[in-house]
Design a protein around this motif. Structure first.
Motif, PDB file in Angstrom:
ATOM      1  N   PRO A  86       0.811  -1.224   0.000  1.00  0.00           N
ATOM      2  CA  PRO A  86       0.000   0.000   0.000  1.00  0.00           C
ATOM      3  C   PRO A  86       0.841   1.269   0.000  1.00  0.00           C
ATOM      4  O   PRO A  86       2.023   1.262   0.367  1.00  0.00           O
ATOM      5  CB  PRO A  86      -0.803  -0.120   1.300  1.00  0.00           C
ATOM      6  N   SER A  87       0.199   2.365  -0.401  1.00  0.00           N
ATOM      7  CA  SER A  87       0.849   3.681  -0.410  1.00  0.00           C
ATOM      8  C   SER A  87       0.864   4.261   1.002  1.00  0.00           C
ATOM      9  O   SER A  87       0.097   5.169   1.340  1.00  0.00           O
ATOM     10  CB  SER A  87       0.107   4.628  -1.358  1.00  0.00           C
ATOM     11  N   THR A  88       1.749   3.719   1.834  1.00  0.00           N
ATOM     12  CA  THR A  88       1.937   4.173   3.208  1.00  0.00           C
ATOM     13  C   THR A  88       3.428   4.313   3.463  1.00  0.00           C
ATOM     14  O   THR A  88       4.251   3.846   2.658  1.00  0.00           O
ATOM     15  CB  THR A  88       1.355   3.159   4.212  1.00  0.00           C
ATOM     16  N   THR A  89       3.788   4.918   4.582  1.00  0.00           N
ATOM     17  CA  THR A  89       5.215   5.025   4.901  1.00  0.00           C
ATOM     18  C   THR A  89       5.819   3.642   5.121  1.00  0.00           C
ATOM     19  O   THR A  89       6.973   3.398   4.734  1.00  0.00           O
ATOM     20  CB  THR A  89       5.435   5.898   6.147  1.00  0.00           C
ATOM     21  N   GLU A  90       5.065   2.740   5.729  1.00  0.00           N
ATOM     22  CA  GLU A  90       5.557   1.363   5.889  1.00  0.00           C
ATOM     23  C   GLU A  90       5.711   0.696   4.527  1.00  0.00           C
ATOM     24  O   GLU A  90       6.655  -0.072   4.300  1.00  0.00           O
ATOM     25  CB  GLU A  90       4.605   0.562   6.785  1.00  0.00           C
ATOM     26  N   THR A 108       0.189   0.247  -4.448  1.00  0.00           N
ATOM     27  CA  THR A 108      -1.224   0.352  -4.765  1.00  0.00           C
ATOM     28  C   THR A 108      -1.945   1.349  -3.863  1.00  0.00           C
ATOM     29  O   THR A 108      -1.353   1.910  -2.938  1.00  0.00           O
ATOM     30  CB  THR A 108      -1.875  -1.045  -4.656  1.00  0.00           C
ATOM     31  N   LEU A 109      -3.218   1.574  -4.166  1.00  0.00           N
ATOM     32  CA  LEU A 109      -4.046   2.516  -3.396  1.00  0.00           C
ATOM     33  C   LEU A 109      -3.427   3.909  -3.374  1.00  0.00           C
ATOM     34  O   LEU A 109      -3.367   4.572  -2.342  1.00  0.00           O
ATOM     35  CB  LEU A 109      -4.274   2.005  -1.972  1.00  0.00           C
ATOM     36  N   CYS A 110      -2.999   4.357  -4.552  1.00  0.00           N
ATOM     37  CA  CYS A 110      -2.445   5.696  -4.711  1.00  0.00           C
ATOM     38  C   CYS A 110      -3.572   6.669  -5.070  1.00  0.00           C
ATOM     39  O   CYS A 110      -4.331   6.412  -6.012  1.00  0.00           O
ATOM     40  CB  CYS A 110      -1.381   5.695  -5.804  1.00  0.00           C
ATOM     41  N   PHE A 111      -3.647   7.775  -4.326  1.00  0.00           N
ATOM     42  CA  PHE A 111      -4.721   8.734  -4.559  1.00  0.00           C
ATOM     43  C   PHE A 111      -4.229  10.173  -4.714  1.00  0.00           C
ATOM     44  O   PHE A 111      -5.041  11.077  -4.875  1.00  0.00           O
ATOM     45  CB  PHE A 111      -5.751   8.660  -3.434  1.00  0.00           C
ATOM     46  N   ASN A 112      -2.912  10.394  -4.657  1.00  0.00           N
ATOM     47  CA  ASN A 112      -2.403  11.732  -4.964  1.00  0.00           C
ATOM     48  C   ASN A 112      -0.992  11.635  -5.540  1.00  0.00           C
ATOM     49  O   ASN A 112      -0.331  10.601  -5.449  1.00  0.00           O
ATOM     50  CB  ASN A 112      -2.460  12.664  -3.745  1.00  0.00           C
ATOM     51  N   SER A 113      -0.557  12.735  -6.124  1.00  0.00           N
ATOM     52  CA  SER A 113       0.715  12.736  -6.846  1.00  0.00           C
ATOM     53  C   SER A 113       1.926  12.653  -5.929  1.00  0.00           C
ATOM     54  O   SER A 113       2.975  12.153  -6.343  1.00  0.00           O
ATOM     55  CB  SER A 113       0.816  14.000  -7.707  1.00  0.00           C
ATOM     56  N   VAL A 114       1.801  13.147  -4.710  1.00  0.00           N
ATOM     57  CA  VAL A 114       2.927  13.049  -3.782  1.00  0.00           C
ATOM     58  C   VAL A 114       3.187  11.595  -3.422  1.00  0.00           C
ATOM     59  O   VAL A 114       4.347  11.155  -3.357  1.00  0.00           O
ATOM     60  CB  VAL A 114       2.668  13.893  -2.510  1.00  0.00           C
ATOM     61  N   GLN A 115       2.128  10.831  -3.196  1.00  0.00           N
ATOM     62  CA  GLN A 115       2.302   9.391  -2.954  1.00  0.00           C
ATOM     63  C   GLN A 115       3.045   8.758  -4.124  1.00  0.00           C
ATOM     64  O   GLN A 115       3.946   7.924  -3.934  1.00  0.00           O
ATOM     65  CB  GLN A 115       0.941   8.715  -2.780  1.00  0.00           C
ATOM     66  N   ALA A 116       2.674   9.136  -5.340  1.00  0.00           N
ATOM     67  CA  ALA A 116       3.307   8.568  -6.537  1.00  0.00           C
ATOM     68  C   ALA A 116       4.774   8.946  -6.632  1.00  0.00           C
ATOM     69  O   ALA A 116       5.624   8.123  -6.994  1.00  0.00           O
ATOM     70  CB  ALA A 116       2.561   9.023  -7.786  1.00  0.00           C
ATOM     71  N   LEU A 117       5.093  10.199  -6.303  1.00  0.00           N
ATOM     72  CA  LEU A 117       6.485  10.655  -6.355  1.00  0.00           C
ATOM     73  C   LEU A 117       7.340   9.925  -5.319  1.00  0.00           C
ATOM     74  O   LEU A 117       8.438   9.437  -5.634  1.00  0.00           O
ATOM     75  CB  LEU A 117       6.553  12.165  -6.112  1.00  0.00           C
ATOM     76  N   LEU A 118       6.834   9.816  -4.095  1.00  0.00           N
ATOM     77  CA  LEU A 118       7.613   9.164  -3.044  1.00  0.00           C
ATOM     78  C   LEU A 118       7.777   7.673  -3.322  1.00  0.00           C
ATOM     79  O   LEU A 118       8.832   7.098  -3.046  1.00  0.00           O
ATOM     80  CB  LEU A 118       6.948   9.388  -1.684  1.00  0.00           C
TER      81      LEU A 118
END
Length: 217
Positions: A86-90, A108-118
């Protein structure tokens, strides 16, 4: 743009694979649970035999240590298995650690562009923005795909592929391709719908009727 099938149903995968269009398959715990009585490992390994491409197997742990442990196990099942986190820090920690083992991850479970960049900076092989679910919040899901694609183009170090997930209808496939997605993962029903058109059916009927008329004259 590549086409993946979003299912764990072997009959659907076998049928779609026979069309010669599949480049991979995505699964998740919900899809696996629908195949009642089926063994997780058996499903994933059989899918990998049917489709020669990335097969996403999702972890269920919430901590990086558990994700890595599960990921190492799943990756040992077949060379084409990639690990879904998942798109979490863990999840980012797990991606970074698994990458050191040469194991590819689908974030998975990406809902914004910052999550995608990181996720890309952590070493993700695939990022999965959920366009249909973003649409459900009143925001344009395809705008998210375009934004991520624009960010990735600005950084030549990023090789992460953009996978448009939560595809709801055939038009989503077209829009994802135009928005810059590398992959669209689709339910089997959507792929069936994509190849249907009333004018195609009408044309076939007319051709057959004309041929029958000629042969009977």
């Amino acid at each position: 743009m590549q086409i993946y099938l979003d299912t764990a149903n072997l009959a659907e995968i076998r049928e779609a694979a026979s069309w010669g269009i599949l480049s991979g398959v995505t699964t998740n715990p919900t899809l696996i649970a629908r195949e009642k009585g089926a063994d997780f490992k058996a499903i994933i390994t059989e899918i990998a035999e049917l489709v020669d491409g990335p097969i996403s197997a999702e972890t269920i742990s919430l901590d990086a240590e558990g994700m890595v442990r599960e990921g190492l196990e799943y990756a040992s099942w077949h060379p084409n298995v990639i690990i879904k986190v998942p798109s979490t820090t863990e999840g980012l920690r797990a991606v970074s650690q698994l990458a050191k083992h040469g194991i590819r991850c689908n974030v998975t479970l990406c809902f914004n562009s910052v999550q995608a960049l990181l996720a890309a900076r952590a070493g993700a092989f695939i990022i999965s923005p959920f366009v249909g679910r973003v649409d459900d919040t009143g925001v344009d899901g395809m705008a998210l795909i375009r934004e991520i694609a624009g960010i990735y183009r600005q950084d030549r170090e990023i090789t992460t592929k953009i996978l448009a997930a939560s595809i709801r209808h055939p038009r989503h496939i077209v829009e994802a391709a135009l928005a810059g997605a590398d992959i669209a993962t689709c339910p089997f029903k959507v792929l069936q719908q994509a190849m249907r058109h009333p004018l195609t059916d009408r044309g076939i009927e007319q051709f057959l009727a004309d041929w029958k008329s000629r042969m009977s004259s």
